[in-house]
Design a protein around this motif. Sequence first.
Motif, mmCIF file in Angstrom:
data_model
loop_
_atom_site.group_PDB
_atom_site.id
_atom_site.type_symbol
_atom_site.label_atom_id
_atom_site.label_comp_id
_atom_site.label_asym_id
_atom_site.label_seq_id
_atom_site.Cartn_x
_atom_site.Cartn_y
_atom_site.Cartn_z
ATOM 1 N N TYR A 1 0.867 -1.177 0.000
ATOM 2 C CA TYR A 1 0.000 0.000 0.000
ATOM 3 C C TYR A 1 0.901 1.223 0.000
ATOM 4 C CZ TYR A 1 -2.993 3.752 1.755
ATOM 5 O OH TYR A 1 -3.650 4.951 1.896
ATOM 6 N N LEU B 1 -2.278 -1.539 -3.677
ATOM 7 C CA LEU B 1 -3.376 -0.579 -3.650
ATOM 8 C C LEU B 1 -2.918 0.766 -3.105
ATOM 9 C CD1 LEU B 1 -5.941 -1.071 -0.756
ATOM 10 C CD2 LEU B 1 -3.668 -2.103 -0.708
ATOM 11 N N LEU C 1 -5.489 -1.535 -7.319
ATOM 12 C CA LEU C 1 -6.729 -1.056 -6.720
ATOM 13 C C LEU C 1 -6.519 0.360 -6.188
ATOM 14 C CD1 LEU C 1 -9.653 -1.698 -5.758
ATOM 15 C CD2 LEU C 1 -8.645 -2.627 -3.666
#
Lengths: 75, 261, 356
Positions: free
Chosen positions: C25, C77, C103
């Motif tokens: 992330y 993501l 994402l």
Amino acid sequence: MARVRGAIVIDVERCKGCGVCVANCPSHVIGLEHAVNSKGYHFSHVENPEECTGCTNCATVCPDAVITVYRKKFD
Amino acid sequence: MEFNEIINPGNLVYKKTNLLTDKVLSYCPGCGHGTANRLVMEVIDEMKIQSETIGVASVGCSVLAYEFMDIDMVGAPHGRAPALATGIKRVYPDKFVFTYQGDGDLAAIGTSETIHACNRGENITIIFINNGIYGMTGGQMAPTSLEGMKTSTSPYGRDIESMGHPLKITELVSQLDGVYYVSRQAVHTPSAARKAKKAIRIAFENQKLKKGLSLVEIVSSCNSNWKLSPVKANEWMEENMFPFYPLGDIKVDGVAVKKVL
Amino acid sequence: MAELKLMKGNEAIAEAAIRAGADGYFGYPITPQSEILEYLMVEDAFKRTGMVVLQAESEIAAINMVFGAASTGKKILTSSSSPGVSLMQEGISYIAGAEVPCLIVNVVRGGPGLGSIQPSQADYFQSVKGGGHGDYRLIVLAPASVQEMCDFVPLGFDLAFKYRIPVLMLSDGLIGQMMEKVIMFDQIPRATQFDQSWSLTGKPANRQRNTVTSLDMDPYGMENHNRNLQAKYTKIEENEVRFEAIFCDDAEFIFVAYGASARICQKSTQLARDKGLKVGLFRPITLFPFPKKELLALAGKTKAFLSVEMSAGQMIEDIQIATKGKVNVEHFGRYGGVIHSPTEVLEAMENLIKNS
């Protein structure tokens, strides 16, 4: 007396004739050909083969990686 | 005939590395990019890390670097290569990750990504080609353009008062604690190219140490946009670029070796 | 074992990312979604699963870290809110062009500009039409509950990898900030094998090098690439439409709403039914692909649609295109960060019924 002799092979079709090898050859072996390759470049060629020591300077500075270098020691 | 005796595989002392593809380089005749591309590939070849290396190409003359380098590569948006390299290195900490960027990419639009990747001490290698101009777009002024340098957007010469000073980004990032190795090199002569290759090798070897970022600047010519022949451009570079961008190591093993700024 | 938890929507996304086996992330703080990054740090995602979490210096850097990391074929993501997602558009365009799965979460706040920090749905156009340059689409998922904030993380990754496309979860400050019960799925292990057909792993001797790029200097090559992208989007439109229809079977009037607005309309629908009004709710779950066929089918047997959005009216254009003039479509919505109440939405519907 032992003598080191060199020789270079230039891929003339890939050569762009920039002349950087000519300027950097300590033995003045290389020159630019009057003729042009298929891209229209005055490609590098060996003018004084007898003088080549195979020092690889030309290949080291060649921006297009067109030079192959050989070296042999003669007794 | 001695000549034919010399040219045989047993006597081979130099040939193009296989890691440089057979595709004709898209760079102008005499451009240092080609030499720099080759030196990076020679280092990866000699370190035998082709299968462990992921490269990031940038936007500029070297935008197609991934067509010449036979390694897995991604093409970054303009200036963002250090961010992409960060992403790759963070999820693959044991791979060798490098960016290959020009001065417009690294020192103008990508200044933020450059400084922060350096400051975080990302264990990546940045190869930075500085020719003091925007080559790809046709010779506009770069942050690195010298004072008085004529470019298509500083046609009367770079005026410091209105256009600002040339940016010594390499010295700037060398000040950051996250940066482990900084060296400024050139590739226009055999000895310069050999030194540059050594510096590139160190910059890649350093990734194993996980002690921070390594950056090698290569001061190069842009003969097309400087409007000089390749050989004259290299002379101009020695006379004008090197006094402002002096060659040599700036930071080694995390320690400044040259007083800068 | 699945777990019942009480969580904020933002926290649910973060927990779901860890459990979905995400590898990384990259994000930058911005209200109203900073809890995502905070939660990942507090939970020490790296310790739990080996998931990398990094606070970037900007949203521009964050999306490009995503681009780099996702180019390796790993599950990556990012999340942000409206102004930050605007900054990401360049990167998203490149990622879409290079066909890299990832994402992206947008917890939308009021705009334009710095706008407000309250919920909004005014980023609809940016999300479904391709917010950056060039002809591209994202798969856009619109969660309407904390449960969906959780469930759409693994769903988003599945769709992203199935089609090699960036998936955008279009949430808003309301769903992001509100707390609800959520059934959290079991931990999915992080992948250890990556798709060698395109991703960057380092080139082994037994395959060609992989290049991830959005560039083609040859316009005919680029046209061909675009044609392939369009074919992919058509396939997505044929196969991935998701929606929910509540009381639509006998409805004479239908609310069309997604995300937080759909939650509000759900209450308004109940209130209308209590009054004996034949009102239904149609909730697109995928905004791209948009449920065009389903809306067209309903248009033939309905007197009017009321598109309810926390915007000046954006999705209404897609409803109008989908229904081909077969039904009257009106808009109601508060915006700039103001949330409409179920009663004012009902009032708008009653006015529409009166005037139809």
